[in-house]
Scaffold this active site. Structure first.
Site, short mmCIF file in Angstrom:
data_model
loop_
_atom_site.label_atom_id
_atom_site.label_comp_id
_atom_site.label_asym_id
_atom_site.label_seq_id
_atom_site.Cartn_x
_atom_site.Cartn_y
_atom_site.Cartn_z
N ARG A 19 0.82 -1.21 0.00
CA ARG A 19 0.00 0.00 0.00
C ARG A 19 0.86 1.26 0.00
NH1 ARG A 19 -3.08 -2.95 4.16
NH2 ARG A 19 -1.95 -1.76 5.73
N CYS A 82 13.72 -15.02 -5.28
CA CYS A 82 12.81 -15.39 -4.19
C CYS A 82 13.48 -16.17 -3.07
CB CYS A 82 11.64 -16.20 -4.76
SG CYS A 82 10.67 -15.28 -5.97
N GLY A 115 0.45 -5.81 -8.05
CA GLY A 115 0.33 -6.55 -9.30
C GLY A 115 1.36 -7.64 -9.44
N CYS A 205 -2.23 -18.89 -6.24
CA CYS A 205 -1.05 -18.07 -6.53
C CYS A 205 -0.73 -17.17 -5.35
CB CYS A 205 -1.28 -17.20 -7.76
SG CYS A 205 -1.81 -18.10 -9.23
N CYS A 206 0.55 -17.01 -5.04
CA CYS A 206 0.92 -16.13 -3.93
C CYS A 206 0.69 -14.67 -4.35
CB CYS A 206 2.38 -16.35 -3.55
SG CYS A 206 3.57 -15.81 -4.78
#
Length: 427
Positions: A19, A82, A115, A205-206
């Site tokens: 955010r 990741c 996104g 999906c993460c």
């Protein structure tokens, strides 16, 4: 001979939807303070720090840790896609194992854009250019979606098996106060959520996430000197691997890093002197449900090609042989890239200490962690509690089941005394 290395403190922030209201220095400070408080240590005791993040300018780790004090320790910044958080933990562990320091910190944090993941640099070669050219599309969902399709076609799994993985992880996350999502969904809701790619739906999906995680590691001499033996959790094995030439094939399963996960797991079990059968709890990199499916094979939790039978038997959840992703995994807990590996570490340390409350896995002796980044790198770690004695949290509440924000008192307890002396002199 290498020193044995133990996790003595862990901490993490809640994982939240990006955010922009909270910046990475705040996330990182919260996790670091919590880990230091968990071990009842000040930042002065930390002699080395490895800081992991994927999105951000150089030396962001220094920007975070200078809030605790400018103690002039070595601070390195890590970016390994990741698997960044676990790579930072590997660096901190290696610093202690080598004997160069007694106590080190691994910190991971991320502030992400909303996104789907995308490349930050479009004017140079992408590390996954081979896969992208074969697949004709770079998004991560396509890589893992194709891997899922490949497993289904090769071994007889079905799209419902992927949905069952997501249902399990969402259900597990309902008990985790740090999770980005805590809603429970039926199989039908998961299957009927919007399609993303191939058999993958949105709830498989993460999400992109903001947050941070931290671990403090130390050797035996340090632990004994500071009275931390009863809460120490040994890293009995930790192996990093990168891709084999199989990644350059047209086998979609291998594009997702299956072979490097396989190698790291085999070496970790050998180093620890155990097999997969000795493990009770697993935090596995389920960025998509398809990756959890194929990683059951790679970690040896099931025979090759039989991952879907593990799901059907219930041996991947409570009451079965293993509990996989009691935290809710990346799918539901969230995936702030640099923090993920250290959040996995935090969960497994809490499980090993028997602190996890309603999501506690019974009789944990060995805990297994798998954190993978495409491009590629994977870290597989095996944990075991150092002492058979039970221990209570040193912070006055149980951080495994309550995600409190840090207070001024928490910060004051963790910060360097040298920082306080400097500020007083400056004033």
């Amino acid at each position: 001979m290498a020193e044995k290395v133990y996790v003595v403190g862990v901490g993490m922030s809640k994982f939240i939807k990006p955010r922009g209201e909270i910046d990475y220095p705040e996330f990182g400070l919260e996790a670091a303070v919590k880990a230091l408080n968990d071990a009842n240590l000040t930042y002065d005791k930390v002699e080395f720090a490895a800081c992991g993040y994927v999105y951000g300018d150089s030396t962001a780790g220094q920007r975070v840790l200078y809030q605790l004090g400018m103690t002039q320790i070595p601070i390195i910044n890590v970016n390994n896609n990741c698997s960044t958080g676990s790579t930072a933990l590997l660096q901190a562990r290696n610093a202690v194992a080598s004997g160069s320091v007694e106590c080190a910190m691994a910190l991971g944090f991320e502030r992400m854009a909303r996104g789907s993941l995308s490349s930050a640099f479009t004017d140079r070669t992408n590390p996954l250019d081979h896969v992208n050219m074969v697949m004709a599309g770079p998004p991560a969902a396509q890589i893992f979606g194709n891997a899922g399709v490949g497993y289904i076609e090769k071994y007889g799994a079905t799209p419902r098996h992927l949905a069952k993985i997501a249902e399990k992880n969402h259900r597990h996350s309902s008990l985790n106060p740090y999770s980005q999502f805590r809603d429970v969904y039926t199989l039908e809701q998961i299957e009927q959520s919007p399609k993303v790619f191939g058999p993958l739906t949105k709830l498989q999906c993460c999400p992109t996430s903001d947050g941070a995680g931290c671990a403090i590691v130390a050797n035996e001499a340090f632990i004994k000197r500071h009275g931390l033996w009863d809460q120490a959790v040994e890293i009995v094995a930790q192996i990093m691997a990168t891709d084999s030439p199989k990644m350059l094939s047209t086998d979609a399963i291998e594009w997702a890093g299956a072979d490097m996960s396989r190698r790291a797991a085999e070496q970790a079990y050998k180093k620890a002197g155990i097999t997969a059968n000795d493990v009770q709890v697993v935090e596995l990199h389920d960025c998509f449900s398809a990756n959890e499916l194929l990683t059951y094979d790679a970690l040896g939790l099931t025979a090759p090609g039989k991952a879907h039978t593990l799901i059907d038997s219930g041996n991947n959840t409570y009451g079965g042989k293993y509990v996989v992703n009691p935290s809710g995994g990346l799918i539901s807990k969230g995936h702030p890239l640099g923090a993920t590996g250290l959040a996995q570490c935090s969960e497994l340390v809490w499980q090993a200490r028997n602190w996890a409350g309603e999501r506690q896995v019974p009789n944990v002796k060995y805990a297994l962690q798998h954190n993978v980044g495409l491009g590629g790198a994977v870290v597989v770690s095996i944990y075991k509690k150092a002492s058979d004695k039970s221990t209570q949290p040193l912070v006055g509440y149980n951080p495994a089941i309550e995600a409190r924000p840090i207070t001024q008192a928490d910060y004051d307890k963790a910060k360097s005394a040298k920082r306080a002396e400097f500020l007083e002199a400056k004033l």
